[in-house]
Design an enzyme around this catalytic site. Structure first.
Site, PDB file in Angstrom:
ATOM      1  N   LYS A 166       2.241   2.151  -5.126  1.00 50.77           N
ATOM      2  CA  LYS A 166       2.986   1.662  -6.292  1.00 50.77           C
ATOM      3  C   LYS A 166       2.263   1.963  -7.597  1.00 50.77           C
ATOM      4  CE  LYS A 166       2.972  -2.508  -4.548  1.00 50.77           C
ATOM      5  NZ  LYS A 166       2.676  -2.231  -3.151  1.00 50.77           N
TER       6      LYS A 166
ATOM      7  N   GLN B 135       2.020  -6.058  -3.274  1.00 51.80           N
ATOM      8  CA  GLN B 135       2.312  -6.135  -1.826  1.00 51.80           C
ATOM      9  C   GLN B 135       3.613  -5.368  -1.527  1.00 51.80           C
ATOM     10  OE1 GLN B 135       1.339  -9.536  -3.319  1.00 51.80           O
ATOM     11  NE2 GLN B 135      -0.615  -8.524  -3.063  1.00 51.80           N
TER      12      GLN B 135
ATOM     13  N   ASP C 175       0.810  -1.223   0.000  1.00 47.61           N
ATOM     14  CA  ASP C 175       0.000   0.000   0.000  1.00 47.61           C
ATOM     15  C   ASP C 175       0.842   1.272   0.000  1.00 47.61           C
ATOM     16  OD1 ASP C 175      -2.290  -1.628   0.198  1.00 47.61           O
ATOM     17  OD2 ASP C 175      -2.039  -1.720   2.369  1.00 47.61           O
TER      18      ASP C 175
ATOM     19  N   GLY D   3      -4.446  -4.118  -4.647  1.00 52.12           N
ATOM     20  CA  GLY D   3      -5.408  -3.132  -5.127  1.00 52.12           C
ATOM     21  C   GLY D   3      -4.641  -1.855  -5.389  1.00 52.12           C
ATOM     22  N   HIS D   4      -4.442  -1.540  -6.653  1.00 48.71           N
ATOM     23  CA  HIS D   4      -3.685  -0.334  -7.002  1.00 48.71           C
ATOM     24  C   HIS D   4      -4.654   0.767  -7.408  1.00 48.71           C
ATOM     25  CE1 HIS D   4       0.178  -2.788  -7.990  1.00 48.71           C
ATOM     26  NE2 HIS D   4      -0.095  -2.721  -6.717  1.00 48.71           N
TER      27      HIS D   4
END
Ligand code: IMP
Length: 430
Positions: free
Chosen positions: A16, A225, A13, A40-41
């Site tokens: 990225k 991650q 988180d 989740g980006h």
């Protein structure tokens, strides 16, 4: 432009997605190499917010090839939904710009069921997973009972594979975990449908990437991650089940390590973590809550509140060493505006002794006393600064301190979620 791996340098988180989105402008191909839809980006473009779970962030740029490597695990139902949502939002995600490794493993309903059942019965041993079936699918891959993308798209192979594995998985699910069995007919018809829908993306990714490099194309390897969630070097057992460090890029795509030129680490200007596990610089109480609200620290995948803490330079130095991080993209510096004092963790003490390296045991990590250096904060809103010289002196000192302590230079500093709120300090690609 070299081939670059971009990884999270903390517990995930770090932001990225937006950095990959930025750099992807300069590369030809963006490839994801591990993890699945536990990631989740979030990327903000104009007024629009896009959250990607499987797809590499390069999918939002015209003319780029986005690739899902063999090290990724795929939930086909979620992937199809993601592709449909992107298409509706006006982006292209078809066989001209999206390729999926036929060697990638598939997350099946029993993987999710096992993950959720374990997490609900685990009590103190709970990992705090995302509940997406990630651990169980990688277990099956290692146990040689996985379902690959090449099986999913071939009904005969899928049927044979499921007949081989389902009985054993159902027995574990029902007898050990007290769950419900999964019926062959239901899952076979549903998953062969997904296979037919996704078939057009299937690709020998290793071959594609190696040939592309031979033709002078360059590649961005997108980690998911973070380094401290890596199965080998993270805070085990409170980790994810894949190699989320830079080293995973090679086995996760079929590209030799000698083809990778540089590693960019993404780090937040403070630290966050979701799920259980040690977090030496965690700030509990009101101050931690203030940081969570200021940074909007809620998970993009599960919506869970993230635990918040001070920047841990000791852990970052460790992550930099293992992963060969040569530059850092520092995110969310603007969130620290308004704190009178800011702490930076410069070392760890365990039972009175200062440690010389990052501990491997979560028992030791649980008892760590962080050694802090206290710095003056700044009160100004810095979100509109266009150059490093426009930052308050205390913010500049903070950046210098982080470079000093981690031994890594800062490439960019971001000051807000949108594409333009970023200051460049160094040229990563010179
Ligand atoms: P899993 O990957 O769902 O098995 O979860 C294992 C651990 O990794 C849990 O602590 C999760 O919260 C954490 N985790 C997994 N994916 C992410 C991510 O994308 N960002 C942050 N933490 C994650």
């Amino acid at each position: 432009m070299p081939n670059v791996v971009v990884i999270g340098a903390q517990w995930g988180d770090e932001g990225k997605g937006r950095i990959v989105d930025l750099i992807s402008e300069k590369v030809d191909i963006v490839v994801r190499y591990q993890g699945g839809n536990n990631a989740g980006h979030t990327i903000v473009i104009g007024e629009e917010k896009v959250v990607l779970h499987h797809l590499p962030s390069g999918i939002l740029r015209d003319g780029k090839i986005s690739v899902i490597g063999n090290g990724v695990v795929i939930d086909p139902k979620v992937l199809i939904q993601e592709i449909n949502e992107l298409t509706q939002a006006g982006y292209t995600a078809d066989e001209t710009n999206l390729r999926i490794s036929d060697r990638a493993h598939i997350i099946m309903p029993y993987h999710r069921a096992i993950d959720l059942a374990r997490e609900s019965t685990n009590g103190k041993g709970k990992i705090g997973t995302t509940g997406r079936g990630i651990g169980p699918v990688y277990e099956d891959k290692a146990a040689r009972r996985g379902v690959k993308f090449s099986d999913l798209i071939n009904p005969e192979a899928l049927s044979e594979r499921l007949k081989n594995v389902l009985e054993e998985r159902n027995s574990y699910l029902t007898k050990v975990l007290g769950g419900e069995p999964i019926e062959f007919d239901d899952i076979f018809s549903e998953y062969s449908r997904y296979g037919q829908e996704l078939k057009r993306y299937a690709c020998d990714v290793s071959n594609l990437l190696n040939k592309s490099m031979a033709n002078g194309k360059n590649i961005l390897f997108e980690g998911a991650q973070g380094a401290l969630l890596d199965i080998d070097f993270g805070t085990y057992p409170y980790v994810t089940s894949s190699s989320s460090g830079s080293g995973g890029a090679s086995p996760g795509t079929g590209v030799s390590p000698t083809s990778i030129d540089t590693v960019l680490g993404i780090a937040k200007a403070y630290t966050t973590r979701v799920g259980e596990g040690p977090f030496p610089t965690e700030i509990l109480g009101e101050l931690g809550e203030k940081l969570r609200e200021a940074g909007g620290e809620y998970g993009a995948t599960t919506g869970r509140p993230r635990r918040c803490g001070w920047f841990d330079a000791f852990a970052l130095r460790y992550a930099a060493q293992i992963n060969g991080i040569s530059s850092i993209a520092l995110t969310k510096l603007d969130v620290l505006s308004g704190f009178e004092k800011i702490n930076v963790c410069v070392g760890y003490k365990y039972r009175g002794d200062e440690l010389s390296s990052f501990p491997s045991s979560s028992h030791i990590l649980d008892e760590i006393e962080p050694i802090y250096e206290e710095m003056d904060g700044w009160q100004e809103d810095i979100s509109n600064a266009k150059d490093i010289s426009e930052l308050p002196e205390q913010a500049r000192k903070y950046l210098e301190k982080l470079e000093d302590l981690t031994g890594v230079s800062i490439y960019t500093v971001s000051l807000g979620p949108s594409r333009e709120k970023i200051i460049f300090l160094n040229n990563l690609f010179s």
